[in-house]
Design a protein around this motif. Sequence first.
Motif, mmCIF file in Angstrom:
data_model
loop_
_atom_site.group_PDB
_atom_site.id
_atom_site.type_symbol
_atom_site.label_atom_id
_atom_site.label_comp_id
_atom_site.label_asym_id
_atom_site.label_seq_id
_atom_site.Cartn_x
_atom_site.Cartn_y
_atom_site.Cartn_z
ATOM 1 N N ALA A 169 0.845 -1.202 0.000
ATOM 2 C CA ALA A 169 0.000 0.000 0.000
ATOM 3 C C ALA A 169 0.881 1.253 0.000
ATOM 4 N N ALA B 67 -9.136 6.436 -3.777
ATOM 5 C CA ALA B 67 -10.345 7.012 -3.169
ATOM 6 C C ALA B 67 -9.968 7.794 -1.913
ATOM 7 N N ARG B 68 -9.013 7.241 -1.167
ATOM 8 C CA ARG B 68 -8.578 7.917 0.061
ATOM 9 C C ARG B 68 -7.925 9.263 -0.284
ATOM 10 N N SER C 58 -10.469 11.796 -1.260
ATOM 11 C CA SER C 58 -11.270 12.306 -0.137
ATOM 12 C C SER C 58 -10.508 13.364 0.659
ATOM 13 N N LYS D 129 -7.836 -3.602 -6.150
ATOM 14 C CA LYS D 129 -8.719 -3.103 -5.064
ATOM 15 C C LYS D 129 -7.938 -2.194 -4.118
ATOM 16 N N LYS D 130 -6.720 -2.649 -3.783
ATOM 17 C CA LYS D 130 -5.888 -1.871 -2.862
ATOM 18 C C LYS D 130 -5.545 -0.521 -3.491
ATOM 19 N N TRP D 131 -5.234 -0.525 -4.783
ATOM 20 C CA TRP D 131 -4.913 0.720 -5.496
ATOM 21 C C TRP D 131 -6.130 1.647 -5.487
ATOM 22 N N GLU D 132 -7.302 1.090 -5.807
ATOM 23 C CA GLU D 132 -8.510 1.929 -5.860
ATOM 24 C C GLU D 132 -8.839 2.497 -4.484
ATOM 25 N N HIS D 133 -8.529 1.734 -3.463
ATOM 26 C CA HIS D 133 -8.756 2.223 -2.104
ATOM 27 C C HIS D 133 -7.846 3.431 -1.827
ATOM 28 N N GLN D 134 -6.571 3.319 -2.233
ATOM 29 C CA GLN D 134 -5.625 4.421 -2.022
ATOM 30 C C GLN D 134 -6.053 5.661 -2.806
ATOM 31 N N ARG E 133 0.884 4.396 -2.488
ATOM 32 C CA ARG E 133 0.697 5.757 -1.958
ATOM 33 C C ARG E 133 1.843 6.689 -2.326
#
Length: 362
Positions: free
Chosen positions: A29, A228-229, A232, A221-226, A33
């Motif tokens: 992650a 989206a974070r 935000s 999924k992990k990339w998309e989570h980063q 990031r």
Amino acid sequence: MTANPPVTFAARGEPKEEIGGVEFDASQADLYRTNLLLRTANRIVYRLGEFTAVSFPELRKKAARLPWETILQPGQPVAVRVTCHKSKLYHSDAVAERVAGAIGDFFGKPAPMKKFNENSRPLPQLILVRFNHDTCTISADTSGELLHRRGYRLETAKAPLRETLAAGLIMASGWDGRSPLLDPFCGSGTLAIEAALYARRIAPGKNRRFAFMDWPGFDKKKWEHQLARANSLEIRSPVTILASDRDAGAIQIARSNAERAGVLDLIQFDCLAVSAIQPPNQAGWVVTNPPYGVRVSPDKDLRDLYARFGDVLRRQCPDWNTGVLCSNDLLIGQMHIPLLEKIHLTNGGLPVSFYRGKVQSL
Ligand SMILES: C[S@@+](CC[C@H](N)C(=O)[O-])C[C@H]1O[C@@H](n2cnc3c(N)ncnc32)[C@H](O)[C@@H]1O
């Protein structure tokens, strides 16, 4: 800071500063990031392994034990970039060949060697090999195109700054992200755009691809989570950023770049000579990169330009902070602005300095 700071990945323990880079431990992650968020890094590289080797057979055997399956598919093209310092193996082409051979041994299928040209597609996976006193360090580039390529600057005017350097100057200027910011020699608008991305906390890598996205273990999924974070964390900042240049073509280019970067609404672009700027009353920061030529003795026109710039600042920007990128003390001296700090840098291989100062009132 240099114009070319590589960031290495996967050391043990505390982050460690190296010449031109930082070494740190990171999770997958973190790798996503850092590529997404770092504004001044040139590339992030993932350390695959380190060993001693004093002969080519030893190099090939030891390199073949590295975890190549984490970054490559069998038969995938690679570009191998080698540097050798004070080592028995010093012939960089021969070292590159042996490392590509080791990858072939690992997969049981040759890894075709390609040149790494940032403009060709598809990009081969870049492998970085460094020999220092017979210790061989092998790393994989995780970024692909260098990180200054944010994706917004498709057109440039004269002598554009790298986006990473521009972001570094904005940060080094001490700008608070809220007071007015002015670049009266804006060219393609890089400083103003990077300032706007910084003020809005927009992730500089959100609109581009990275080399790690093609790795076998890429976790979408992990990339998309980063992502989206990071999205935000963006803020709607009400800051005033002014960018001007006397060249109408440059202003047009700067506007298009700002639009692609999604920050056109935050920057006021004007086609103006520096003598005609009209900054707001509230004191802020002038961060800029006037023409400086590369000669040791600057010609009279440039000296006049810097002297005029200093006069304009005293008249129009009393108490503003200044940050001027220039290669020449003589030119900066013409401005007669008290200096607070001189930071040594390189820009496109040329030694330059970032001169921080403060305008005194008349
Ligand atoms: C080194 S370039 C700036 C590059 C810019 N930082 C970028 O990243 O694209 C200097 C700019 O100063 C502009 N310039 C030169 N003399 C000027 C003047 N008297 N008033 C306003 N702009 C001027 C040039 O048109 C040029 O775009």
